[in-house]
Enzyme design. Structure first.
Site, PDB file in Angstrom:
ATOM      1  N   CYS A  91       0.813  -1.224   0.000  1.00  0.00           N
ATOM      2  CA  CYS A  91       0.000   0.000   0.000  1.00  0.00           C
ATOM      3  C   CYS A  91       0.843   1.269   0.000  1.00  0.00           C
ATOM      4  O   CYS A  91       0.347   2.335  -0.367  1.00  0.00           O
ATOM      5  CB  CYS A  91      -0.937   0.010   1.204  1.00  0.00           C
ATOM      6  N   HIS A 345      -9.110   4.076  -1.380  1.00  0.00           N
ATOM      7  CA  HIS A 345      -7.740   3.564  -1.232  1.00  0.00           C
ATOM      8  C   HIS A 345      -7.350   2.765  -2.481  1.00  0.00           C
ATOM      9  O   HIS A 345      -7.294   1.538  -2.445  1.00  0.00           O
ATOM     10  CB  HIS A 345      -7.684   2.688   0.022  1.00  0.00           C
ATOM     11  N   CYS A 375       0.379   2.232   6.676  1.00  0.00           N
ATOM     12  CA  CYS A 375       0.684   0.818   6.916  1.00  0.00           C
ATOM     13  C   CYS A 375       0.704   0.069   5.593  1.00  0.00           C
ATOM     14  O   CYS A 375       0.055   0.461   4.620  1.00  0.00           O
ATOM     15  CB  CYS A 375      -0.348   0.208   7.864  1.00  0.00           C
TER      16      CYS A 375
END
Length: 389
Positions: A91, A345, A375
């Protein structure tokens, strides 16, 4: 001494990562090319001057495979002489792309670089790059972690349990994200960073009108009998509402030395002040933002109280709330225009999306210091401190 500054940062509106999402019909190459082209168009620089393009992609397979960043740069009209590469730190891929670009500028390997990322989750589903793999761990890894790791949703549940976070807290944080994002959209706070695409002019996933009652009615998203038996401490509080969305989008930032910016007549938005990466327990997986924040502050010589604005990726409500609890950060300074729970996201694009949102918010609010962290699967996190110029 050489430095690295951001002179422009743009992003597409974020579309829902579904077949009926506004950006589903846009090929990932074109999706990324849109941001890459806009970041150059706005500054008016000759793209021939760009030394490298570094893009982040998480699911680099199918339409997003084979170094998509190179194809996107060419699709954006960059000269064939401009190289490009693709990186994957899950990510945090495009935040890592920013780190690599800025470090290259500071080191003298580049004078000008573009960093960004893309993900079309409606066209290339999450996990598609592991389809057909019977074993993704190998023998030695399995020996070190004989009980195996868990999906991110279970990690989010474990975090909620360990940090004593209630379902009400998780849902209230989610509601706040949507409310802040809706207000920022209404106020025009995103206008300077957005580059509309395919008829989409605003982030598609912001939900207006949700209530605590509607969120409380949602069922846990990750419950299974097997996981309940393995982790009896879990309260099963993570739902689709207090987790980030599945999305399509891209973003890009233009990085150079402040000296080069002055030569080109460009006014920097922010200096890339300090970088850090950190690792943490891969079972909890999403907690490395805590040591990454401490590490980047220690390296910068700044205190937490010096930071005016934070962008912490809202993979799940529990991640941000645990981070705030452990670091002591003031939540009123965190994701002031909403986060991934509301905005979305799109994995590979999120790191540079957070950077874009942060540096524009710093400009709007006159903030001097901004800190970004997110994260990443496997128990990883990037952290970056920006100084407004």
């Amino acid at each position: 001494m050489r430095d690295a500054v951001i002179v422009e940062a743009v992003r597409t509106p974020i579309g829902k990562g579904k077949a009926n999402g506004a950006l589903h019909g846009t090929h990932p190459v074109d999706l990324f090319a849109h941001s890459l082209g806009e970041v150059v168009r706005r500054t008016g620089i000759d793209p021939e001057l760009i030394d490298d393009v570094i893009g982040g992609i998480v699911t680099a397979v199918g339409e997003q495979g084979s170094n998509l960043t190179r194809r996107a740069a060419l699709a954006a009209g960059y000269p064939e002489s401009v190289p490009a590469t693709t990186v994957d730190r899950q990510c945090g891929s495009s935040q890592q792309a920013i780190h690599f670009a800025a470090q290259g500028v500071i080191a003298g390997a580049y004078d000008i670089a573009v960093a960004g990322g893309v993900e079309s989750m409606s066209r290339v589903p999450m996990g598609a790059n592991m389809v057909g793999a019977e074993d993704v761990t190998g023998v030695a890894f399995a020996e070190r972690y004989p009980d195996g790791l868990v999906p991110q949703g279970i990690s989010a549940e474990l975090i909620a349990a360990r940090w004593n976070l209630s379902r009400t807290q998780l849902d209230e944080f989610s509601l706040s994200s949507h409310e802040k994002a809706a207000q920022a959209t209404k106020n025009g706070s995103f206008e300077s960073q957005l580059t509309p695409l395919a008829g989409l002019t605003a982030d598609e996933g912001i939900r207006v009108g949700s209530t605590s009652e509607t969120l409380a009615a949602l069922r846990p998203a990750y419950y299974s009998d097997a996981m309940a038996a393995r982790f009896p401490e879990i309260g099963w509080q993570v739902t689709a509402a207090n987790a980030s969305q599945i999305n399509d989008g891209s973003s890009a930032v233009l990085i150079m030395t402040s000296e080069r910016a002055q030569q080109l007549g460009l006014r920097p938005l922010a200096r890339l002040h300090t970088f850090a990466v950190a690792g943490d327990d891969p079972l909890l997986m999403l907690t490395a933002v805590i040591p990454a924040t401490r590490k980047v502050l220690r390296r910068s010589g700044l205190q937490l109280s010096d930071i005016d604005l934070f962008e912490v990726n809202e993979a799940f409500s529990s991640v941000v709330l645990a981070w705030a609890q452990d670091t002591g950060a003031d939540l009123s300074k965190v994701n002031v225009n909403g986060g991934a729970i509301a905005l979305g996201h799109p994995l590979g694009a999120s790191g540079s999306r957070l950077a874009t949102t942060l540096v524009h918010a710093m400009q709007e609010r006159g903030a001097r210091w901004g800190l970004q962290t997110m994260c990443e699967a496997g128990g990883l996190a990037n952290a970056t401190i920006y100084e407004r110029l």
